[in-house]
Design a protein around this motif. Sequence first.
Motif: not given
Length: 356
Positions: A145-166
């Motif tokens: 249920g969280s994997l299905m909604r998570c993609i905006p982070t991959g699209l709009f958080q370009a910083d690799p460390e923040l991407l992992v954290k968010e």
Amino acid sequence: MAPSRRSRTLGALLAVHAGDALGAPFEFKPYTAIRSRHPGPNSAFPRTLTGGGFLSWAPGAATDDTDLTRAVLLAYRDAILSGDDVISKAAEHSLAWYRGDRWPGRRQGTLPRDIGGATRRGLSSFASSRDPSSSGAGQGSAGNGSLMRCIPTGLFQADPELLVKESQCISAITHNDRRCTIACAAYNTIVSALVVRGLSVEDAVSASERVAVSLEGGRPDGPVHAAIKIGRTISLEDLADKGPRGVDFLGSCSGFVLDSLTLAVAAVLDERRLDQVLVDVVRVGRDTDTNAAIAGGLLGARDGEEAVLDEWKDLLQFGPEFRRLADQLLTAQGVLPGEGVGQGEGQTLSLYSLMT
Ligand SMILES: [Mg+2]
């Protein structure tokens, strides 16, 4: 020619939505039931978004997968355009969906037709605590249920460390089991590698393996890394033609987060057209809408929006809004020029709005 970043961004969002709608009529049906209804090969499987299923969806309707992807997308809009905290906003928009608070397509105050157990527990907890860092359903709740909604982070958080954290923090609002949080980080690493960094699929999957190993304490045999490695070995075509029996799945494709991650990795490594691969994800059965939404996100990130069938795009409930939001955010991030790009496309009249 390789798809542009804009095309891949739109493709990812629209293919989550399309996968959800393609799979919704078959939700929870096992492989054998789908096979007996559609015994032919991939090419004979209907591509039309028919709606239906046990929850009687309209054609192109958003189920919880797309709705909650929208909630996270709205959180990135608030964060990028207004400087809000993205984690809190993701929790608030998800709660608005749960409560039916001005949610498009729902009567005010009505509950969603479909909601997973951990999502319900997490959002109920957030409603009283207002603390997204402590609301998760706990270790052992490892649904997708969280994997299905998570993609905006991959699209709009370009910083690799923040991407992992968010990725991890947004998962943890409802799904704080480490298999879920790490799966979201690994998945969004693939998305970002394809969309933002323009890497090959092979390099994108390798990058996700490094993130999984790192988050699993340097262990090369951690559960998320194992799920990605299984995805590397699977032929979706064989799986959909012969059935999932005998394949080294960790669960049974019925909602376990690591099964969905495995299928998505197998999908993005499958070199056939986006619609062919998505159809085979659905033919495997069980959690068909969510598995196809998750796989669809990676396929859209790989192939761009041109690969999403026009007849699908015409029907998607949130298609016009996803386009408009993606263009707004890419413009605000300086990826698109400030004027003249995407104008008119956001106003495309959705056939869905005419049909419901
Ligand atoms: Mg669903």
